[in-house]
Design a protein around this motif. Structure first.
Motif, short mmCIF file in Angstrom:
data_model
loop_
_atom_site.label_atom_id
_atom_site.label_comp_id
_atom_site.label_asym_id
_atom_site.label_seq_id
_atom_site.Cartn_x
_atom_site.Cartn_y
_atom_site.Cartn_z
N LYS A 49 0.84 -1.20 0.00
CA LYS A 49 0.00 0.00 0.00
C LYS A 49 0.89 1.26 0.00
N VAL A 50 1.93 1.24 0.84
CA VAL A 50 2.84 2.39 0.91
C VAL A 50 3.54 2.58 -0.44
N ILE A 51 3.98 1.48 -1.05
CA ILE A 51 4.66 1.55 -2.35
C ILE A 51 3.72 2.13 -3.41
N LEU A 52 2.49 1.62 -3.43
CA LEU A 52 1.50 2.09 -4.41
C LEU A 52 1.24 3.58 -4.25
N HIS A 53 1.11 4.02 -3.00
CA HIS A 53 0.80 5.44 -2.77
C HIS A 53 1.99 6.33 -3.12
N THR A 54 3.21 5.84 -2.87
CA THR A 54 4.39 6.63 -3.23
C THR A 54 4.49 6.77 -4.75
N ILE A 55 4.20 5.68 -5.47
CA ILE A 55 4.24 5.73 -6.93
C ILE A 55 3.14 6.66 -7.46
N LYS A 56 1.96 6.60 -6.85
CA LYS A 56 0.87 7.46 -7.30
C LYS A 56 1.22 8.94 -7.08
N ALA A 57 1.90 9.22 -5.96
CA ALA A 57 2.31 10.61 -5.69
C ALA A 57 3.32 11.06 -6.74
N TYR A 58 4.25 10.15 -7.13
CA TYR A 58 5.24 10.47 -8.16
C TYR A 58 4.53 10.77 -9.49
N LYS B 81 17.41 19.41 -9.91
CA LYS B 81 15.99 19.09 -9.83
C LYS B 81 15.74 18.50 -8.45
N ASP B 82 14.51 18.56 -7.99
CA ASP B 82 14.15 17.93 -6.73
C ASP B 82 14.44 16.42 -6.83
N PRO B 83 15.30 15.86 -5.96
CA PRO B 83 15.64 14.43 -6.07
C PRO B 83 14.40 13.53 -6.03
N ASN B 84 13.33 13.98 -5.35
CA ASN B 84 12.13 13.15 -5.27
C ASN B 84 11.41 13.04 -6.61
N LYS B 85 11.78 13.92 -7.56
CA LYS B 85 11.15 13.86 -8.88
C LYS B 85 12.02 13.09 -9.86
N MET B 86 13.13 12.56 -9.37
CA MET B 86 14.03 11.82 -10.26
C MET B 86 13.71 10.34 -10.21
N ILE B 87 14.35 9.62 -11.10
CA ILE B 87 14.04 8.20 -11.20
C ILE B 87 15.34 7.38 -11.24
N ASP B 98 18.67 -13.03 -19.96
CA ASP B 98 17.49 -12.36 -19.40
C ASP B 98 17.79 -10.88 -19.18
N LYS B 99 16.79 -10.04 -19.44
CA LYS B 99 16.97 -8.60 -19.22
C LYS B 99 15.90 -8.12 -18.26
N VAL B 100 16.30 -7.39 -17.24
CA VAL B 100 15.34 -6.84 -16.28
C VAL B 100 15.59 -5.35 -16.15
N ASN B 101 14.58 -4.57 -16.38
CA ASN B 101 14.67 -3.12 -16.17
C ASN B 101 13.64 -2.73 -15.11
N VAL B 102 14.10 -2.05 -14.07
CA VAL B 102 13.19 -1.59 -13.03
C VAL B 102 13.38 -0.08 -12.89
N ASN B 103 12.29 0.65 -12.97
CA ASN B 103 12.37 2.11 -12.86
C ASN B 103 11.71 2.53 -11.56
N LEU B 104 12.51 2.95 -10.60
CA LEU B 104 11.97 3.30 -9.29
C LEU B 104 12.06 4.80 -9.06
N PRO B 105 10.94 5.46 -8.79
CA PRO B 105 11.04 6.88 -8.40
C PRO B 105 11.96 7.00 -7.18
N MET B 106 12.78 8.05 -7.15
CA MET B 106 13.72 8.22 -6.02
C MET B 106 12.98 8.30 -4.69
N ALA B 107 11.76 8.87 -4.73
CA ALA B 107 10.99 8.95 -3.48
C ALA B 107 10.73 7.56 -2.93
#
Lengths: 83, 164
Positions: A49-58, B81-87, B98-107
């Motif tokens: 839930k926390v992960i989903l909400h953080t992604i939605k905020a992004y 830029k605000d680090p929380n807006k980066m990825i 095998d190839k795996v790409n994961v894109n995680l927002p910094m937040a």
């Protein structure tokens, strides 16, 4: 959320999951249990839930869909998860 | 699909935190012209390309060929830029193809570190276990972007982590 599965044999499946379905306690518990069952990752429903909400905020701040996971196996199968 | 010049201009502009209007003003063109560049409807005048490259802090070759994401660089504080807006883009190419790409927002990365959940997020991949994500987040907060990690394991697996 949208999950796309493209098999090497050409069978393609794409299914959208409405946010209200993904973001409810039953779905989150089910997802946490399936993730634990099929992968070494360990999440609780609350973690998801926390992960989903953080992604939605992004998404709110940056706009557009986020391609969270993009996997291609050596046999050519592909899985993409858009949020 | 290969990344187009328009997409590179758009990504570089967003990375610097500029709007199309602001970039247009810097380049002395209309915002409609910038919009057309970014949508690959038209290309910047050849005389403008060196100014664009300088403005984005990349070489002309990187702007044209699209290798800028591979270059690690530190952005001056005033242009960050605000680090929380980066990825954070994590790419794993296993030796067996095998190839795996994961894109995680910094937040999300920061939240995962604070709550201890990041171990769960990356714990499934042996190649990511030795990576110090705390230090990576600290580097990003100090203005580091681009490809910050590139590892090849003894098994031939390749891992790279790029911040955009």
């Amino acid at each position: 959320m949208r999950v796309e599965i493209l098999s090497a044999e050409g069978k393609n499946i794409s299914f959208p999951i409405p946010e209200f379905l993904a973001d409810n306690p039953i779905s989150l518990r089910l997802a946490a249990s399936k993730i634990s069952e099929h992968s070494p990752l360990r999440f609780t429903a609350r973690d998801l839930k926390v992960i989903l909400h953080t992604i939605k905020a992004y998404k709110r701040e940056n706009g557009g869909d986020l391609l969270l996971v993009d996997v291609e196996s050596s046999s050519g199968d592909k899985v993409k998860i858009w949020i | 699909m290969a990344q187009t010049l328009g997409k590179r201009i758009s990504d570089s502009r967003k990375r610097k935190g500029f709007t199309q209007d602001q970039l247009a003003e810097e380049m002395g063109v209309s915002s409609q012209a910038v919009s057309k560049w970014e949508n690959d409807i038209s290309c910047p005048d050849i005389g403008l390309l060196p100014h664009l490259a300088d403005f984005f802090g990349v070489t002309l070759d990187e702007l044209m060929r699209g290798d800028q994401e591979k270059v690690a660089q530190v952005i001056p504080e005033s242009e960050r830029k605000d680090p929380n807006k980066m990825i954070m883009r994590i790419r794993v190419l296993s030796a067996d193809g095998d190839k795996v790409n994961v894109n995680l927002p910094m937040a999300l990365v920061k939240m995962g570190l604070q709550s201890g959940m990041l171990d769960s997020m990356v714990g499934g991949n042996e190649n990511l276990k030795g990576i110090d994500f705390d230090s990576l987040v600290h580097m990003v907060e100090q203005g580091a972007i681009g490809k910050l990690v590139e590892v090849e394991s003894a098994d031939g697996d390749l891992v790279d982590i790029t911040i955009e």
